[in-house]
Scaffold this motif. Structure first.
Motif, mmCIF file in Angstrom:
data_model
loop_
_atom_site.group_PDB
_atom_site.id
_atom_site.type_symbol
_atom_site.label_atom_id
_atom_site.label_comp_id
_atom_site.label_asym_id
_atom_site.label_seq_id
_atom_site.Cartn_x
_atom_site.Cartn_y
_atom_site.Cartn_z
ATOM 1 N N PHE B 103 0.747 -1.176 0.040
ATOM 2 C CA PHE B 103 0.104 0.086 0.079
ATOM 3 C C PHE B 103 0.700 1.256 0.143
ATOM 4 O O PHE B 103 0.612 2.140 -0.853
ATOM 5 C CB PHE B 103 -1.038 -0.034 1.165
ATOM 6 N N ASN B 104 2.018 1.565 1.050
ATOM 7 C CA ASN B 104 2.614 2.367 1.151
ATOM 8 C C ASN B 104 1.640 3.882 1.097
ATOM 9 O O ASN B 104 2.151 5.016 0.528
ATOM 10 C CB ASN B 104 3.634 2.806 -0.355
ATOM 11 N N TYR B 150 -7.130 8.010 9.371
ATOM 12 C CA TYR B 150 -5.833 7.924 9.207
ATOM 13 C C TYR B 150 -5.498 6.167 8.741
ATOM 14 O O TYR B 150 -6.242 5.284 9.360
ATOM 15 C CB TYR B 150 -5.133 8.079 10.124
ATOM 16 N N PRO B 151 -4.472 6.108 7.856
ATOM 17 C CA PRO B 151 -4.147 4.547 7.332
ATOM 18 C C PRO B 151 -4.171 3.727 8.609
ATOM 19 O O PRO B 151 -4.589 2.437 8.315
ATOM 20 C CB PRO B 151 -2.856 4.872 6.738
ATOM 21 N N GLN B 158 -9.189 -1.380 2.854
ATOM 22 C CA GLN B 158 -9.618 0.040 2.709
ATOM 23 C C GLN B 158 -8.225 0.632 2.392
ATOM 24 O O GLN B 158 -8.309 1.731 1.443
ATOM 25 C CB GLN B 158 -10.073 0.334 3.930
ATOM 26 N N GLN B 159 -7.104 0.529 2.983
ATOM 27 C CA GLN B 159 -5.864 1.050 2.645
ATOM 28 C C GLN B 159 -5.566 0.882 1.204
ATOM 29 O O GLN B 159 -5.167 2.287 0.540
ATOM 30 C CB GLN B 159 -4.799 0.608 3.623
ATOM 31 N N ARG B 161 -7.402 0.436 -1.211
ATOM 32 C CA ARG B 161 -8.403 1.245 -2.146
ATOM 33 C C ARG B 161 -8.272 2.613 -2.103
ATOM 34 O O ARG B 161 -8.176 3.446 -3.000
ATOM 35 C CB ARG B 161 -9.981 1.037 -1.795
ATOM 36 N N VAL B 162 -7.556 3.166 -0.969
ATOM 37 C CA VAL B 162 -7.316 4.536 -0.863
ATOM 38 C C VAL B 162 -6.024 4.772 -1.912
ATOM 39 O O VAL B 162 -5.872 5.766 -2.508
ATOM 40 C CB VAL B 162 -6.674 5.215 0.532
ATOM 41 N N ALA B 163 -5.058 3.797 -1.634
ATOM 42 C CA ALA B 163 -4.005 3.766 -2.535
ATOM 43 C C ALA B 163 -4.409 3.855 -4.116
ATOM 44 O O ALA B 163 -3.637 4.548 -4.837
ATOM 45 C CB ALA B 163 -2.964 2.551 -2.321
ATOM 46 N N ILE B 164 -5.534 3.119 -4.394
ATOM 47 C CA ILE B 164 -5.667 3.270 -5.858
ATOM 48 C C ILE B 164 -6.325 4.690 -6.231
ATOM 49 O O ILE B 164 -5.857 5.328 -7.111
ATOM 50 C CB ILE B 164 -6.800 2.204 -6.176
ATOM 51 N N ALA B 165 -7.159 5.191 -5.226
ATOM 52 C CA ALA B 165 -7.458 6.532 -5.453
ATOM 53 C C ALA B 165 -6.554 7.652 -5.408
ATOM 54 O O ALA B 165 -6.584 8.419 -6.268
ATOM 55 C CB ALA B 165 -8.733 6.831 -4.294
ATOM 56 N N ARG B 166 -5.440 7.191 -4.738
ATOM 57 C CA ARG B 166 -4.325 8.270 -4.805
ATOM 58 C C ARG B 166 -3.667 8.296 -6.122
ATOM 59 O O ARG B 166 -3.281 9.361 -6.487
ATOM 60 C CB ARG B 166 -3.398 8.126 -3.612
#
Lengths: 214, 269
Positions: B103-104, B150-151, B158-159, B161-166
């Protein structure tokens, strides 16, 4: 009885404490500046600069603080630059702090996982934005505890500049002791004052840590 | 480049060394706009290294990587190769989004801040627009209620998916997925695959490294099988899975057939 001696001695010890604080704050400012530059150079600088900083850090960390203070105190005028005692004292302690902080900065930044810079690079971020937005904010929380240690060492180390005639707390206490010949209560008082200063530094550090934690 | 202009990724003769170890031994690959290519193969085959060479997170020593017609990582002058400047490489990287196995996410920022950072810093988007784009993308991946989380408080799915959005916030032409679900608990894998499937349906050009064979079969236009630094076989999902030509691919697939048989036989009647 003991307390009266201390209360009377406060006339000299008060300003002494102020000098200790002045020296410590000046040293930490200088040390942080040197340390930040030094740490970043060790990590990212050209090879020659890295060797210079490495040499500086290793030399300072291998030398007793008192020897360092004398070396700079006598050495700078010897090459023809006159400096006030205070400046020499701050430079020598600053060199000490700067060497330690260089290592702390280097360690703190390199402890941030590679994946963080990978992600920032993949997003198209260049070096400085990556460093300031992603890496350093994370490194701060990790670097604060050892930085507090360094600050405490600087406050304690400032007592050594009494040997180059700077009237900070230790020398001031000595002067009072010489006059009233009551060393024990006076040195207890001095020790307590150092303790209070360092306790404030440590607590402040803990509060900052909580602020930067995530 | 074999196809006149539609190949958005063109890799030719790619070779990469780690010291004396040759990790990529001459890889050729073209990806058309809108194509979904899934790269499979055993660990150590060089799949992740290949992916990371596409956005120059890894340097390559020989061969070419062309992204949207531009050579990635190097400038060629009179037959002599020179490394591009950091800002040139960074600029090319804005066309490529990458999602990592671990994820990073930036842990000191909320999900929304994570998504907003690069558009503001790199594309110089005003904060309000970045925030809107961020909200839109987080909603798109199903995390509208987690934008201020926060991550550390988010699950792995979920993390990711946030990474994909980012990555999508930079509006890249290409998305790279490096084993995006390998670090996830099995029950969280589906939510991430759904997002990836949605992107594929929307026509995003993607190169996916994955072990999820059923997903690969479903979403890929083409599958590349790599082993020991080379592309051993490539073809449509049907060709690869139902009639593998090479022995190495057959051996590799046998492993998964066993696993899938176990899963199928364990499924309730």
């Amino acid at each position: 009885m003991d307390v009266t001696v201390v209360v009377d001695g406060w006339r000299l010890m008060g300003p002494g404490l102020a000098m200790t604080l002045l020296v410590s704050v000046s040293v930490m400012i200088l040390g942080l500046g040197i340390g930040l530059l030094g740490g970043l150079t060790l990590l990212y600088g050209p090879r020659l600069m890295r060797l210079v900083v490495r040499g500086y850090v290793d030399f300072v960390r291998g030398t007793p603080l008192l020897v360092l203070i004398f070396l700079i105190f006598y050495g700078i005028p010897a090459v023809g630059i006159p400096v006030p005692n205070f400046v020499a004292a701050v430079i020598s302690l600053g060199a000490f702090a700067g060497a330690q902080i260089s290592e702390l900065v280097r360690g703190g930044i390199s402890s941030i996982p590679r994946g963080q810079t990978d992600a920032a690079m993949a997003l198209g971020m260049t070096f400085w934005p990556r460093l300031t937005q992603v890496v350093i904010p994370q490194a701060v929380a990790r670097t604060l505890p050892p930085l507090v240690n360094t600050t405490v060492e600087v406050v304690k180390g400032s007592s050594l500049v009494s040997l180059v005639s700077i009237v900070e707390l230790t020398l001031a206490t000595e002067q009072v002791v010489q006059r009233v010949q009551r060393p024990v209560p006076l040195y207890i008082a001095a020790a307590l004052m150092y303790f209070v200063v360092n306790f404030i530094v440590s607590s402040g550090g803990r509060r900052l840590e909580r602020r930067f934690a995530f | 480049m074999t196809d006149s202009g539609a190949a958005i990724i063109a890799v030719a003769g790619l070779r990469k060394f780690y010291g004396s170890h040759e990790v990529l031994r001459g890889v050729d690959l073209t990806v058309q706009v809108g194509e979904v290519v899934v790269v499979i193969g055993p660990s150590g085959s060089g799949k992740t290294t290949l992916l990371r060479c596409l956005n120059f997170l890894e340097e390559y020593q020989h061969g070419h990587v062309y992204i949207d017609g531009q050579l990635m990582g190097y400038r060629e002058r009179n037959g002599h190769r020179q490394r591009q400047s950091e800002s040139e490489i960074a600029k090319l990287r804005t066309e490529i989004g990458m999602v990592f196995q671990s994820f990073n996410l930036f842990p000191h920022m909320t999900a929304l801040q994570n998504v907003m950072l690069a558009p503001m810093m790199v594309r110089k988007l005003p904060k309000a627009e970045a925030r809107e784009r961020g909200r839109f993308l987080l909603e798109k991946v199903g995390l509208a209620d987690k934008i201020n989380g926060y991550p550390s408080k988010l699950s792995g799915g979920q993390q990711q998916r946030v990474a994909i959005a980012r990555a999508l916030a930079m509006q890249p032409k290409i998305m790279l997925f490096d084993e995006a679900t390998s670090a996830l608990d099995p029950e969280l894998v589906g939510e991430v695959l759904n997002v990836i499937r949605q992107l594929a349906d929307e026509g995003m050009t993607m190169v996916i490294v994955s072990h999820e064979m059923m997903f690969a079969r479903e979403v890929a236009d083409r599958i590349i099988f790599m082993d020991e630094g080379l592309v051993v076989e490539e073809g449509s999902p049907e060709a690869i899975f139902t009639s593998p030509r090479t022995e190495r691919l057959r051996t590799y697939l046998r492993r998964f057939a066993y696993n899938e048989a176990v899963v199928i036989s364990a499924a309730p009647p």
